[in-house]
Write an enzyme that holds these catalytic residues in place. Sequence first.
Site, PDB file in Angstrom:
ATOM      1  N   GLY A   4      37.250  23.343  10.970  1.00 20.89           N
ATOM      2  CA  GLY A   4      38.015  23.626  11.976  1.00 20.89           C
ATOM      3  C   GLY A   4      37.027  24.605  12.942  1.00 20.89           C
ATOM      4  O   GLY A   4      35.823  24.489  12.656  1.00 20.89           O
ATOM      5  N   ASN A   5      37.392  25.364  13.979  1.00 25.37           N
ATOM      6  CA  ASN A   5      36.780  25.995  14.763  1.00 25.37           C
ATOM      7  C   ASN A   5      36.170  27.475  14.467  1.00 25.37           C
ATOM      8  O   ASN A   5      36.850  27.828  13.110  1.00 25.37           O
ATOM      9  CB  ASN A   5      37.312  25.949  16.176  1.00 25.37           C
ATOM     10  CG  ASN A   5      38.613  27.077  16.081  1.00 25.37           C
ATOM     11  OD1 ASN A   5      38.393  28.110  15.975  1.00 25.37           O
ATOM     12  ND2 ASN A   5      39.498  26.386  16.414  1.00 25.37           N
ATOM     13  N   VAL A  41      39.062  30.417  14.126  1.00 31.87           N
ATOM     14  CA  VAL A  41      39.778  30.064  12.812  1.00 31.87           C
ATOM     15  C   VAL A  41      39.037  30.546  11.671  1.00 31.87           C
ATOM     16  O   VAL A  41      39.399  31.062  10.656  1.00 31.87           O
ATOM     17  CB  VAL A  41      40.864  29.168  12.721  1.00 31.87           C
ATOM     18  CG1 VAL A  41      41.790  29.042  11.722  1.00 31.87           C
ATOM     19  CG2 VAL A  41      41.560  28.809  14.155  1.00 31.87           C
ATOM     20  N   GLY A  42      37.752  30.034  11.568  1.00 30.81           N
ATOM     21  CA  GLY A  42      37.006  30.242  10.506  1.00 30.81           C
ATOM     22  C   GLY A  42      37.016  31.580  10.133  1.00 30.81           C
ATOM     23  O   GLY A  42      36.965  32.096   8.758  1.00 30.81           O
ATOM     24  N   GLU A  80      33.392  24.321   7.277  1.00 31.32           N
ATOM     25  CA  GLU A  80      33.041  23.293   7.951  1.00 31.32           C
ATOM     26  C   GLU A  80      33.286  23.389   9.479  1.00 31.32           C
ATOM     27  O   GLU A  80      34.424  23.294   9.957  1.00 31.32           O
ATOM     28  CB  GLU A  80      33.561  22.126   7.537  1.00 31.32           C
ATOM     29  CG  GLU A  80      33.269  21.839   6.168  1.00 31.32           C
ATOM     30  CD  GLU A  80      31.781  21.336   5.803  1.00 31.32           C
ATOM     31  OE1 GLU A  80      31.185  20.974   6.986  1.00 31.32           O
ATOM     32  OE2 GLU A  80      31.339  21.376   4.794  1.00 31.32           O
ATOM     33  N   CYS A 139      33.187  16.270  15.321  1.00 26.09           N
ATOM     34  CA  CYS A 139      32.316  17.453  15.381  1.00 26.09           C
ATOM     35  C   CYS A 139      30.976  17.280  15.296  1.00 26.09           C
ATOM     36  O   CYS A 139      30.185  18.028  15.736  1.00 26.09           O
ATOM     37  CB  CYS A 139      32.680  18.399  13.633  1.00 26.09           C
ATOM     38  SG  CYS A 139      32.496  17.100  12.358  1.00 26.09           S
TER      39      CYS A 139
HETATM   40  P1  NAD Z   1      43.014  22.731  14.454  1.00 24.69           P
HETATM   41  O1  NAD Z   1      43.384  23.445  15.792  1.00 24.69           O
HETATM   42  O2  NAD Z   1      43.883  21.661  13.947  1.00 24.69           O
HETATM   43  O3  NAD Z   1      42.769  23.868  13.496  1.00 24.69           O
HETATM   44  C1  NAD Z   1      42.241  23.625  12.136  1.00 24.69           C
HETATM   45  C2  NAD Z   1      43.194  24.176  11.173  1.00 24.69           C
HETATM   46  O4  NAD Z   1      43.266  25.608  11.217  1.00 24.69           O
HETATM   47  C3  NAD Z   1      44.601  23.655  11.197  1.00 24.69           C
HETATM   48  O5  NAD Z   1      45.116  23.454  10.045  1.00 24.69           O
HETATM   49  C4  NAD Z   1      45.488  24.888  11.858  1.00 24.69           C
HETATM   50  O6  NAD Z   1      46.955  24.807  11.534  1.00 24.69           O
HETATM   51  C5  NAD Z   1      45.012  25.987  11.333  1.00 24.69           C
HETATM   52  N1  NAD Z   1      44.767  27.180  12.374  1.00 24.69           N
HETATM   53  C6  NAD Z   1      44.821  27.109  13.861  1.00 24.69           C
HETATM   54  N2  NAD Z   1      44.855  28.395  14.071  1.00 24.69           N
HETATM   55  C7  NAD Z   1      45.043  29.178  12.970  1.00 24.69           C
HETATM   56  C8  NAD Z   1      45.314  30.518  12.777  1.00 24.69           C
HETATM   57  N3  NAD Z   1      45.250  31.474  14.032  1.00 24.69           N
HETATM   58  N4  NAD Z   1      45.434  31.153  11.693  1.00 24.69           N
HETATM   59  C9  NAD Z   1      45.242  30.400  10.698  1.00 24.69           C
HETATM   60  N5  NAD Z   1      45.155  29.026  10.815  1.00 24.69           N
HETATM   61  C10 NAD Z   1      44.966  28.360  11.995  1.00 24.69           C
HETATM   62  O7  NAD Z   1      41.459  22.227  14.603  1.00 24.69           O
HETATM   63  P2  NAD Z   1      40.235  22.772  15.579  1.00 24.69           P
HETATM   64  O8  NAD Z   1      39.814  24.001  15.389  1.00 24.69           O
HETATM   65  O9  NAD Z   1      40.608  22.550  16.974  1.00 24.69           O
HETATM   66  O10 NAD Z   1      39.214  21.496  15.224  1.00 24.69           O
HETATM   67  C11 NAD Z   1      38.117  21.466  16.034  1.00 24.69           C
HETATM   68  C12 NAD Z   1      36.747  22.016  15.651  1.00 24.69           C
HETATM   69  O11 NAD Z   1      36.548  21.826  14.239  1.00 24.69           O
HETATM   70  C13 NAD Z   1      35.637  22.043  16.530  1.00 24.69           C
HETATM   71  O12 NAD Z   1      34.911  23.035  16.507  1.00 24.69           O
HETATM   72  C14 NAD Z   1      34.900  20.700  15.423  1.00 24.69           C
HETATM   73  O13 NAD Z   1      33.469  21.005  15.795  1.00 24.69           O
HETATM   74  C15 NAD Z   1      35.275  21.571  14.278  1.00 24.69           C
HETATM   75  N6  NAD Z   1      35.127  20.479  13.165  1.00 24.69           N
HETATM   76  C16 NAD Z   1      34.112  20.635  12.211  1.00 24.69           C
HETATM   77  C17 NAD Z   1      34.054  19.557  11.410  1.00 24.69           C
HETATM   78  C18 NAD Z   1      33.026  19.549  10.396  1.00 24.69           C
HETATM   79  O14 NAD Z   1      33.109  18.885   9.376  1.00 24.69           O
HETATM   80  N7  NAD Z   1      32.072  20.559  10.312  1.00 24.69           N
HETATM   81  C19 NAD Z   1      34.755  18.221  11.474  1.00 24.69           C
HETATM   82  C20 NAD Z   1      35.877  18.319  12.281  1.00 24.69           C
HETATM   83  C21 NAD Z   1      35.918  19.456  13.312  1.00 24.69           C
END
Ligand code: NAD
Length: 474
Positions: free
Chosen positions: A201-202, A205-206, A223, A257
Amino acid sequence: MTSESTLTSGTVAGGPIPQTVATLRATFDAGRTKPLAWRLAQLDALRRMLTERAAEFEDALLEDLAKNPTESQIAEVGFVVGEIDHMRRNLRRWLRPRRVAVPGALQPAKARVVLEPVGVVLVIAPWNYPVQLLLAPVVGALAAGNAVVLKPSELAPATSAAMARLVPQYLDRSAVAVVEGAIAETTELLAQRWDHIFFTGNGRVGRIVAAAAAEHLTPVTLELGGKSPVYVDDSVDLAAAARRIAWGKFMNAGQTCVAPDYILATKAVAGRLAAELATAVRALYGDDTAQSPDYGRIVDDRHFERLTGLLGSGTTAVGGESEAASRYLAPTVLVDVPRDSAAMAEEIFGPVLPIVTVDGLDDAIAFIRAGDKPLALYVFSDRRDVRRRILTETSSGAVGFGVPAAHLAVGGLPFGGVGESGSGAYHGRRSLEAFSHEKAVLSKALAPDTLQLIYPPYTEGKDRFARGLLRKLG
Ligand code: NAD
């Protein structure tokens, strides 16, 4: 599948999360997930789920992201099946203890590295490839012999529901559970003690995930995303390069991503490339992209508004049209984009492709180095020195020469970021290793006791030996 489970389904939002984790931990502690036979059976079951119920996943992806079923096969369902097959073919061999050399001073002895499962793991997935990014890590978690909780993204609700419905029908419910939900559920999940957390994810949140994991000293794989640049020069066939770039960028409406985030090119190349990108978009999606069944939609209104807000960052060379009701945003190319514009401030994650003008290679490298380390970096140049310089003078999760995104389909390549784009990697053997502990094992017979040469009491002779020994060990 098992009937002795205490979980009735993958559990639903607001379900008893601590109890789910306790059940999985009891299963793991009982040793149920360790035998190779269990691991292979789970991989087979996962494969069966994906092939027998492919249509349900494809429908869900169509509903969540207007993803074309063929694309869902290539990048989601079929992708995970490929990962399973690759893992299944090699697992027995990859699990074999790996012998390593023992230094002379410790001989005779044998040393080996043994992979052991870490325990109960959590996989948190985003919405953009909601099948691939949830299940590809799970392939590694199961192959490594762990119990696993799957947390799909709430922003892809149809896919999340399909996971909660189907996973318990196929996989061992005493060891695998799906927990649906949004921030509240994820926060509760993160408060539990895990043996590994795998997050995609982003970066915002990471950081939350990494901080929660630190409480229990839980290792994490992150990731993440970022702005993946493309460098194009005049040594290549620009029409062919444009086709590749347009494919990688506009797949899944740019919500990938590893999609090219922006292009760096000289003024002369930028103009010609923009024209070729227009041709490439027509070749991929026809004259009216809005009517193409192959082109996706933006996941939600918030992202739609964010993306349309970026359209003023430059001069529109291709696309620019949008329709809020269906969250349609045309494949868009912007030229003359200032380096301090909104489009260049953060990851775009949508079908907007800015071309930033650079003076040449030095300027491009300096620009890339000034930003965060990207997840991927793409180079379209037939000049060997250009390719070599970008490879050695920049840092990124991956580099693609002549092709974007496709590196993730090479099972032998680690897939992951560096710095702001993440840490840790997976795919193929790396997925197994991501969810395993590499245990160091040394076996030395009690006789002959060669170690007596270093036992106290120390003597001048032992001191001389020790100084030589240290050199040998070093
Ligand atoms: P998303 O909003 O679905 O969040 C990812 C996960 O985090 C979800 O399961 C969500 O429930 C959880 N989450 C969200 N907010 C949270 C919080 N405050 N506390 C705890 N958990 C929480 O997805 P996203 O982050 O919008 O995804 C897009 C991002 O992910 C982009 O930055 C993209 O580049 C990155 N991404 C990376 C890869 C990779 O393989 N490296 C792949 C796909 C996406």
